[in-house]
Design an enzyme around this catalytic site. Structure first.
Site, mmCIF file in Angstrom:
data_model
loop_
_atom_site.group_PDB
_atom_site.id
_atom_site.type_symbol
_atom_site.label_atom_id
_atom_site.label_comp_id
_atom_site.label_asym_id
_atom_site.label_seq_id
_atom_site.Cartn_x
_atom_site.Cartn_y
_atom_site.Cartn_z
ATOM 1 N N HIS A 272 27.609 42.352 48.571
ATOM 2 C CA HIS A 272 27.984 41.045 47.983
ATOM 3 C C HIS A 272 27.105 40.822 46.759
ATOM 4 C CE1 HIS A 272 29.128 36.572 48.642
ATOM 5 N NE2 HIS A 272 28.581 36.683 47.443
ATOM 6 N N HIS B 112 26.938 39.426 42.495
ATOM 7 C CA HIS B 112 27.514 38.810 41.284
ATOM 8 C C HIS B 112 26.919 39.483 40.063
ATOM 9 C CE1 HIS B 112 29.334 35.517 43.588
ATOM 10 N NE2 HIS B 112 28.287 35.662 44.367
ATOM 11 N N LEU B 113 27.787 40.066 39.248
ATOM 12 C CA LEU B 113 27.300 40.770 38.053
ATOM 13 C C LEU B 113 27.612 40.020 36.762
ATOM 14 C CD1 LEU B 113 28.037 44.522 38.912
ATOM 15 C CD2 LEU B 113 25.809 43.386 38.770
ATOM 16 N N ARG B 114 28.455 38.968 36.860
ATOM 17 C CA ARG B 114 28.792 38.166 35.674
ATOM 18 C C ARG B 114 29.444 38.999 34.576
ATOM 19 N NH1 ARG B 114 27.988 34.226 39.300
ATOM 20 N NH2 ARG B 114 25.872 33.468 39.449
ATOM 21 N N LYS C 238 38.610 38.226 47.704
ATOM 22 C CA LYS C 238 37.603 37.220 48.038
ATOM 23 C C LYS C 238 38.198 35.826 48.002
ATOM 24 C CE LYS C 238 33.528 35.387 48.658
ATOM 25 N NZ LYS C 238 32.405 35.431 47.750
ATOM 26 N N HIS D 166 34.090 33.090 51.522
ATOM 27 C CA HIS D 166 32.978 32.136 51.429
ATOM 28 C C HIS D 166 33.342 31.001 52.378
ATOM 29 C CE1 HIS D 166 29.809 29.733 49.156
ATOM 30 N NE2 HIS D 166 30.357 28.867 50.002
ATOM 31 N N ASP E 298 24.069 38.759 47.713
ATOM 32 C CA ASP E 298 24.541 37.557 47.019
ATOM 33 C C ASP E 298 23.643 37.246 45.823
ATOM 34 O OD1 ASP E 298 26.167 35.444 46.358
ATOM 35 O OD2 ASP E 298 25.278 34.056 47.810
HETATM 36 C C1 NCD Z 1 27.173 32.216 43.787
HETATM 37 C C2 NCD Z 1 27.317 32.329 42.260
HETATM 38 O O1 NCD Z 1 26.447 31.804 41.549
HETATM 39 O O2 NCD Z 1 28.272 32.934 41.807
HETATM 40 N N1 NCD Z 1 26.219 31.193 44.088
HETATM 41 C C3 NCD Z 1 25.565 31.003 45.254
HETATM 42 O O3 NCD Z 1 24.846 30.004 45.372
HETATM 43 N N2 NCD Z 1 25.668 31.840 46.253
HETATM 44 C C4 NCD Z 1 28.518 31.971 44.382
HETATM 45 C C5 NCD Z 1 28.607 32.213 45.872
HETATM 46 O O4 NCD Z 1 28.335 33.315 46.342
HETATM 47 O O5 NCD Z 1 28.977 31.306 46.604
HETATM 48 ZN ZN ZN Z 2 28.148 35.151 46.259
HETATM 49 ZN ZN ZN Z 3 29.715 32.392 48.235
#
Ligand code: NCD
Ligand code: ZN
Ligand code: ZN
Length: 333
Positions: A12, A14-16, A94, A131, A237
């Site tokens: 899990h 996030h790479l943006r 997702k 989520h 995450d």
């Molecule tokens: C995540 C994000 O910034 O994309 N933020 C978070 O607080 N976990 C989104 C997510 O995983 O719910």
């Molecule tokens: Zn996340």
């Molecule tokens: Zn999330």
């Protein structure tokens, strides 16, 4: 002391996009053989075309062919043809409840309406990543969502369902009730309670969704992870936001843990005398549940302390300024 691990996975991540992607992708690629890449971009990844473009951007930014991005699509109602087209290019879809977290405005507002797409996903064996939070009181959101997890797991018994970044003791019960359900657990949720976030001076860099919960919940998560539950997978995450978006009025949710995740996990498992279980948590369980075989990539670590930098570019990492007792010393590809 030395420790090595084959093909660690972050299930899990996030790479943006744009500069942030350039900054963070190499940091994950340096320690992991692969990662599940989340689709909550400003314009969500919800078509085959966006998916291909985003995958290419990730591959280019990672700059490491021993790192596999496992791509995801943002849940919306999809036709069978759309799903058949993307199926071989994604690890799953997702689902975000609308507005519940960062860039989830286009998420699901009406759960009664998702059945048709979810049934197609079951038929095509496309995993559903969720989520799981309601829009109720912040400490009860995950618990309130459990009814939806149970409904999904029961109605679609052949659908692989992943409860993402779980934080409560009650959520763990679902794993025992349904063999088609797995869960990811983050590093920070293995370390924090709400007290760490707001019990003293408020700590914006520990603020994330779902919010860290009670000591009882923390203990239950630790027990489940350190005892080697076969359907609990590591998912960091790691969710980078520039410092100005964290240290302000209206702090963005997300903890940026990618550069510290693997060494800190080794430290935590070593402290519990459970290093033998770490491979299950950070790769074997994920490989089995998703049917993937990443690598080859062997990561070597040594018990040699280092201090986490205050910043990587524009982002402050989890554990900034703190010492971690293990570090990555070599990678074999
Ligand atoms: C995540 C994000 O910034 O994309 N933020 C978070 O607080 N976990 C989104 C997510 O995983 O719910
Ligand atoms: Zn996340
Ligand atoms: Zn999330």
């Amino acid at each position: 002391m030395q420790f090595m691990i084959d093909a660690p996975l972050d299930m899990h991540l996030h790479l943006r996009e744009a500069e942030m992607l350039q900054l963070v992708a190499p940091l994950s690629a340096a320690h992991f053989a692969g990662a599940v890449v989340m689709p909550n971009l400003l314009s969500p990844v919800d078509s085959h075309q966006k998916l291909s473009a985003y995958r290419q951007a990730v591959v280019d930014a990672a700059g490491d062919d021993s790192f596999t991005p496992y791509m995801t699509l943002f849940f919306r109602p999809y036709t069978k043809t759309e799903l058949e087209t993307v199926r071989d290019h994604i690890i799953g879809i997702k689902l975000y409840p609308a507005g519940i977290t960062t860039q989830s405005e286009a998420g699901v507002a009406d759960f009664e309406a998702i059945g048709e797409t979810v049934a197609l996903m079951e038929e095509l064996q496309i995993p559903l990543l969720v989520h799981g939070e309601s829009n109720g009181f912040v400490m009860e959101r995950e618990r309130e969502f459990l009814a939806i997890y149970r409904w999904l797991a029961k109605s679609f018994p052949r659908l692989p369902i992943i409860m993402e970044h779980i934080t409560t003791a009650d959520t763990l019960d679902i794993l025992d009730e349904f063999p088609n359900v797995a869960a990811t657990v983050t590093l920070h949720h293995l370390m924090l309670t709400l007290d760490d976030v707001v019990g003293g001076l408020m700590q914006p860099h520990l603020f994330c969704k779902p919010i860290a919960k009670t000591p009882h919940d923390l203990q239950a998560l630790q027990t489940a992870v350190f005892s080697g539950h076969p359907r609990i997978l590591f998912g960091s995450d790691s969710a980078p936001h520039p410092t100005h978006a964290k240290e302000c009025c209206g702090c963005a949710a997300g903890v940026f843990s990618a550069p510290v995740a693997l060494p800190k996990l080794v430290e935590l498992f070593a402290a519990e005398d459970r290093l033998d279980m770490l491979a299950d948590f950070v790769t074997n369980n994920a490989q089995r549940f998703y049917g993937i075989s990443p690598g080859p990539k062997t990561v070597h670590l040594q018990s040699k302390a280092w201090t986490v930098p205050q910043a990587y570019g524009t982002v402050r990492p989890f554990l900034a300024g703190e010492k971690i007792q293990w570090q990555v010393t070599a990678i074999e590809k």
